[in-house]
Enzyme design. Structure first.
Site, short mmCIF file in Angstrom:
data_model
loop_
_atom_site.label_atom_id
_atom_site.label_comp_id
_atom_site.label_asym_id
_atom_site.label_seq_id
_atom_site.Cartn_x
_atom_site.Cartn_y
_atom_site.Cartn_z
N HIS A 17 0.85 -1.20 0.00
CA HIS A 17 0.00 0.00 0.00
C HIS A 17 0.88 1.25 0.00
O HIS A 17 0.66 2.18 -0.76
CB HIS A 17 -0.87 0.07 1.26
N LYS A 41 -16.60 -6.67 5.23
CA LYS A 41 -15.50 -7.52 5.69
C LYS A 41 -15.33 -7.42 7.21
O LYS A 41 -15.47 -6.35 7.78
CB LYS A 41 -14.18 -7.04 5.08
N ARG A 90 -1.92 -5.90 -8.59
CA ARG A 90 -0.89 -6.91 -8.37
C ARG A 90 -0.95 -8.04 -9.37
O ARG A 90 0.05 -8.64 -9.72
CB ARG A 90 -1.05 -7.53 -6.97
N SER A 128 -2.81 -7.52 2.94
CA SER A 128 -3.09 -7.42 4.37
C SER A 128 -3.42 -8.80 4.92
O SER A 128 -2.99 -9.15 6.03
CB SER A 128 -4.27 -6.47 4.63
P1 ADP Z 1 -9.87 -3.42 -0.66
O1 ADP Z 1 -10.49 -3.97 0.57
O2 ADP Z 1 -10.69 -2.34 -1.32
O3 ADP Z 1 -9.34 -4.44 -1.63
P2 ADP Z 1 -7.18 -3.04 0.30
O4 ADP Z 1 -6.90 -2.29 1.55
O5 ADP Z 1 -6.97 -4.50 0.30
O6 ADP Z 1 -8.64 -2.62 -0.12
O7 ADP Z 1 -6.33 -2.41 -0.91
C1 ADP Z 1 -6.42 -1.06 -1.28
C2 ADP Z 1 -5.66 -0.86 -2.60
O8 ADP Z 1 -4.29 -1.18 -2.45
C3 ADP Z 1 -6.17 -1.75 -3.74
O9 ADP Z 1 -6.11 -1.01 -4.94
C4 ADP Z 1 -5.17 -2.87 -3.78
O10 ADP Z 1 -5.11 -3.46 -5.07
C5 ADP Z 1 -3.90 -2.13 -3.44
N1 ADP Z 1 -2.86 -3.00 -2.91
C6 ADP Z 1 -2.92 -3.80 -1.84
N2 ADP Z 1 -1.75 -4.47 -1.66
C7 ADP Z 1 -0.93 -4.08 -2.66
C8 ADP Z 1 0.41 -4.42 -3.07
N3 ADP Z 1 1.12 -5.32 -2.39
N4 ADP Z 1 0.91 -3.83 -4.18
C9 ADP Z 1 0.16 -2.94 -4.86
N5 ADP Z 1 -1.09 -2.58 -4.55
C10 ADP Z 1 -1.64 -3.14 -3.48
#
Ligand code: ADP
Length: 160
Positions: A17, A41, A90, A128
């Site tokens: 992130h 969630k 990703r 996460s």
């Molecule tokens: P959501 O619950 O909406 O999927 P997340 O908190 O999991 O939200 O992710 C928020 C954003 O960060 C999303 O666009 C996700 O694709 C991106 N993201 C999460 N992990 C990574 C990573 N390792 N590399 C690049 N982008 C990431």
């Protein structure tokens, strides 16, 4: 002023992130990290805890703001006068997940554009959920999350 909103659960923020946020902060005048309140969630960290971890992890980025929101992202964006949704990609499965959301957001407000940044290959496998899974068993996640998050995970799993 070009304002981008990076929305998500951030349960908790990872280095993946952080990479997307800091790269976004070099492109846009302001990046607002918006934690979704009403997500279906179940989360490990409360919204307040996630906001605090985000604040600490992005304290070195002056044009990054932390906030939370309820309801539709496009409505929140109108309030913030933001026209860009910043997301990270990703994998093909991320693309398949993001495509209908981006299309729907554009349909709801045609002024809104979704802007994708490809993950840094070193974080392509970081999520996460994988971080929580590993931390639950006391294994080290020090190279996957900011130090404040590592500490918070240790505390969370020590008491649960
Ligand atoms: P959501 O619950 O909406 O999927 P997340 O908190 O999991 O939200 O992710 C928020 C954003 O960060 C999303 O666009 C996700 O694709 C991106 N993201 C999460 N992990 C990574 C990573 N390792 N590399 C690049 N982008 C990431």
């Amino acid at each position: 002023m070009a304002i981008a909103v990076c929305s998500g659960s951030f349960d908790p923020i990872t280095n993946g992130h952080l990479d997307i946020i800091s790269r976004g902060a070099r492109i846009f005048d302001k990046v607002i990290i918006a934690v979704l309140h009403n997500s279906k969630k179940t989360t490990l960290f409360t919204v307040e805890e996630r906001l605090e971890l985000l604040r600490q992890a992005t304290a070195h980025l002056p044009n990054v703001e932390i906030d939370s929101f309820d309801g539709l992202l496009v409505d929140y964006m109108k309030k913030k006068q933001a026209r860009v949704i910043l997301r990270g990609l990703r994998s093909v499965s991320d693309y398949e997940y993001e495509m209908p959301i981006a299309t729907m957001n554009r349909k709801l407000n045609e002024d809104v554009e979704t802007f994708f940044l490809m993950t840094n290959s070193q974080y392509a496998f970081v999520s996460s959920s994988i971080v929580k899974e590993v931390a639950r068993y006391q294994a080290s996640v020090s190279d996957l999350v900011p130090p404040v998050v590592e500490k918070a995970l240790r505390e969370k799993f020590a008491t649960s």
